[in-house]
Design an enzyme around this catalytic site. Structure first.
Site, PDB file in Angstrom:
ATOM      1  N   ASN A 244     -24.892  13.741 -20.517  1.00  0.00           N
ATOM      2  CA  ASN A 244     -25.154  15.037 -21.119  1.00  0.00           C
ATOM      3  C   ASN A 244     -26.519  15.448 -20.573  1.00  0.00           C
ATOM      4  O   ASN A 244     -27.485  14.715 -20.720  1.00  0.00           O
ATOM      5  CB  ASN A 244     -25.220  14.928 -22.637  1.00  0.00           C
TER       6      ASN A 244
ATOM      7  N   GLN B 111     -27.591  16.225 -24.995  1.00  0.00           N
ATOM      8  CA  GLN B 111     -28.408  15.068 -24.607  1.00  0.00           C
ATOM      9  C   GLN B 111     -29.411  14.754 -25.709  1.00  0.00           C
ATOM     10  O   GLN B 111     -30.133  15.638 -26.182  1.00  0.00           O
ATOM     11  CB  GLN B 111     -29.151  15.352 -23.291  1.00  0.00           C
TER      12      GLN B 111
ATOM     13  N   HIS C 277     -27.693   8.506 -18.476  1.00  0.00           N
ATOM     14  CA  HIS C 277     -26.889   7.316 -18.721  1.00  0.00           C
ATOM     15  C   HIS C 277     -25.421   7.709 -18.781  1.00  0.00           C
ATOM     16  O   HIS C 277     -25.086   8.875 -18.979  1.00  0.00           O
ATOM     17  CB  HIS C 277     -27.328   6.616 -20.013  1.00  0.00           C
TER      18      HIS C 277
ATOM     19  N   HIS D 158     -21.547   6.567 -20.323  1.00  0.00           N
ATOM     20  CA  HIS D 158     -20.816   5.775 -21.316  1.00  0.00           C
ATOM     21  C   HIS D 158     -19.454   5.366 -20.744  1.00  0.00           C
ATOM     22  O   HIS D 158     -18.770   6.177 -20.119  1.00  0.00           O
ATOM     23  CB  HIS D 158     -20.553   6.597 -22.582  1.00  0.00           C
TER      24      HIS D 158
END
Ligand code: ZN
Length: 139
Positions: A87, A94, A100, A102
């Site tokens: 995001n 975010q 990052h 997932h």
């Protein structure tokens, strides 16, 4: 802007925060998240080099992160799962300002990610492909 010194994921890189890591390469860390997991085996992967958003990540980190996730998905023998790429920005949801990714297994109908809504009606896509092509020529 979050400074790398106060960044939660950078604190993992420095060993200040301990996680249950499953991957630790020269560029990428992956760990089983204990923070609001969507399913058993929900993992988070991130570059060791601080980068707020995907467009801040260097190409070498980007080139490594998906193959690493593929290996973990294979290790888990996953057939159904979501990979949620960063995001990017608060408006996009975010909340951790270090890029990052997932990996969220979908073991059963009840596990994992569920679709939250339908796309809004009336989105105007006119001219955007041309704008992207023009911008790609100069960046
Ligand atoms: Zn960071």
């Amino acid at each position: 802007m979050v400074e790398a010194a106060h960044c939660m994921l950078c604190r993992i890189v420095r060993g200040v925060l301990r996680v249950d890591s499953v991957v630790n390469t020269a560029r990428i860390i992956g760990f089983v998240t204990q923070h609001e997991p969507y399913a058993r085996g929900h993992c988070v992967f991130f570059p060791k080099r601080h980068a707020i958003s995907l467009h801040d990540m260097n190409d070498e980190d980007l080139a490594e992160i998906l193959p690493v996730i593929k290996r973990v998905a294979t290790a888990l023998d996953l057939k159904t799962y979501n990979i949620i790429l960063p995001n990017n920005g608060a408006l996009a949801g975010q909340t951790v300002f270090h890029a990052h990714v997932h990996l969220i297994p979908k073991w059963t109908e009840a596990d994992g990610l569920r679709r939250a809504g339908e796309p809004p009606a009336g989105i105007d896509q006119t001219g955007i492909a041309q704008r992207i092509r023009e911008r790609l020529r100069i960046i």
